[in-house]
Write a protein that holds these residues in place. Structure first.
Motif, PDB file in Angstrom:
ATOM      1  N   UNK A   1      -4.297   3.016   4.016  1.00  0.00           N
ATOM      2  CA  UNK A   1      -5.206   3.484   5.062  1.00  0.00           C
ATOM      3  C   UNK A   1      -6.494   4.045   4.457  1.00  0.00           C
ATOM      4  N   UNK A   2      -6.363   4.840   3.384  1.00  0.00           N
ATOM      5  CA  UNK A   2      -7.539   5.423   2.722  1.00  0.00           C
ATOM      6  C   UNK A   2      -8.420   4.310   2.166  1.00  0.00           C
ATOM      7  N   UNK A   3      -7.820   3.289   1.581  1.00  0.00           N
ATOM      8  CA  UNK A   3      -8.582   2.171   1.024  1.00  0.00           C
ATOM      9  C   UNK A   3      -9.327   1.428   2.125  1.00  0.00           C
ATOM     10  N   UNK A   4      -8.672   1.248   3.298  1.00  0.00           N
ATOM     11  CA  UNK A   4      -9.326   0.578   4.426  1.00  0.00           C
ATOM     12  C   UNK A   4     -10.513   1.363   4.944  1.00  0.00           C
ATOM     13  N   UNK A   5     -10.331   2.710   5.063  1.00  0.00           N
ATOM     14  CA  UNK A   5     -11.425   3.535   5.572  1.00  0.00           C
ATOM     15  C   UNK A   5     -12.582   3.611   4.619  1.00  0.00           C
ATOM     16  N   UNK A   6     -12.329   3.607   3.313  1.00  0.00           N
ATOM     17  CA  UNK A   6     -13.392   3.626   2.328  1.00  0.00           C
ATOM     18  C   UNK A   6     -14.115   2.290   2.261  1.00  0.00           C
ATOM     19  N   UNK A   7     -13.434   1.237   2.612  1.00  0.00           N
ATOM     20  CA  UNK A   7     -14.027  -0.099   2.583  1.00  0.00           C
ATOM     21  C   UNK A   7     -15.013  -0.326   3.701  1.00  0.00           C
ATOM     22  N   UNK A   8     -14.870   0.390   4.821  1.00  0.00           N
ATOM     23  CA  UNK A   8     -15.755   0.178   5.987  1.00  0.00           C
ATOM     24  C   UNK A   8     -17.079   0.791   5.772  1.00  0.00           C
TER      25      UNK A   8
ATOM     26  N   UNK B   1       5.842   5.809   2.475  1.00  0.00           N
ATOM     27  CA  UNK B   1       4.846   6.608   3.187  1.00  0.00           C
ATOM     28  C   UNK B   1       3.586   6.765   2.345  1.00  0.00           C
ATOM     29  N   UNK B   2       3.748   7.026   1.068  1.00  0.00           N
ATOM     30  CA  UNK B   2       2.609   7.183   0.162  1.00  0.00           C
ATOM     31  C   UNK B   2       1.814   5.876   0.088  1.00  0.00           C
ATOM     32  N   UNK B   3       2.525   4.752   0.004  1.00  0.00           N
ATOM     33  CA  UNK B   3       1.835   3.457  -0.055  1.00  0.00           C
ATOM     34  C   UNK B   3       1.025   3.222   1.213  1.00  0.00           C
TER      35      UNK B   3
END
Length: 172
Positions: A165-172, A158-160
């Motif tokens: 998801x956080x990395x994807x949102x920060x990348x956009x 779950x943590x992974x």
């Protein structure tokens, strides 16, 4: 922290005679004996109050009646703990303080109890014997370990996913 030094009866008597007869100051005598001035003051006051008996060291046992008498005398006459110790030739004034505390917290009868040494109800250190496990207990423990491992794996996954998801949102 300095250690408490033991003085022989002869050393105490010499120190007291230096103060009384030779008229040296208590501070000078304390420096000669490499001790605190309060020690010399105590020796001199005990000598003046009780004579040689006041500075000769001796092991004493005090019964409960004596302790009660000392505490009651102290309060009836408004004496300090040090004055009371000197009056009754008790070498260490904290002894009287301890008796007073016991007298007021636990009552006069408590002064008759012997309090030196180890408590009578203290258990000696015993080796703890490992308990024999039955089959049911072993199975329960194994099941609990497996459940906790699964829970740990689930939380890691779950943590992974959250980190991804956080990395994807920060990348956009």
């Amino acid at each position: 922290m300095s250690r408490r030094r033991k003085f022989s009866d002869e050393d105490r008597m010499k120190a007291v005679t230096m103060v009384i007869e030779q008229h040296l100051s208590k501070k000078e005598v304390a420096l000669l004996y490499n001790t605190d001035v309060s020690v010399i003051k105590r020796w001199v006051s005990y000598y003046e109050a009780l004579g040689i008996e006041g500075i000769v060291s001796k092991a004493q046992y005090y019964d409960g009646n004596f302790k009660v008498k000392v505490i009651e005398y102290m309060h009836e006459n408004g004496l300090s703990i040090r004055q009371t110790a000197r009056k009754f030739n008790i070498p260490q004034h904290p002894t009287v303080s301890k008796w007073e505390r016991i007298y007021y917290e636990e009552g006069p009868a408590a002064l008759s109890q012997e309090r030196r040494g180890r408590c009578k109800n203290m258990d000696t250190k015993k080796q703890a014997k490992p308990k024999q496990m039955n089959e049911q207990t072993k199975e329960d423990l194994i099941a609990e370990v497996q459940r906790l491992r699964m829970e740990n794996d689930y939380l890691k996954k779950l943590n992974a996913l959250v980190q991804e998801r956080i990395a994807r949102e920060n990348g956009k």
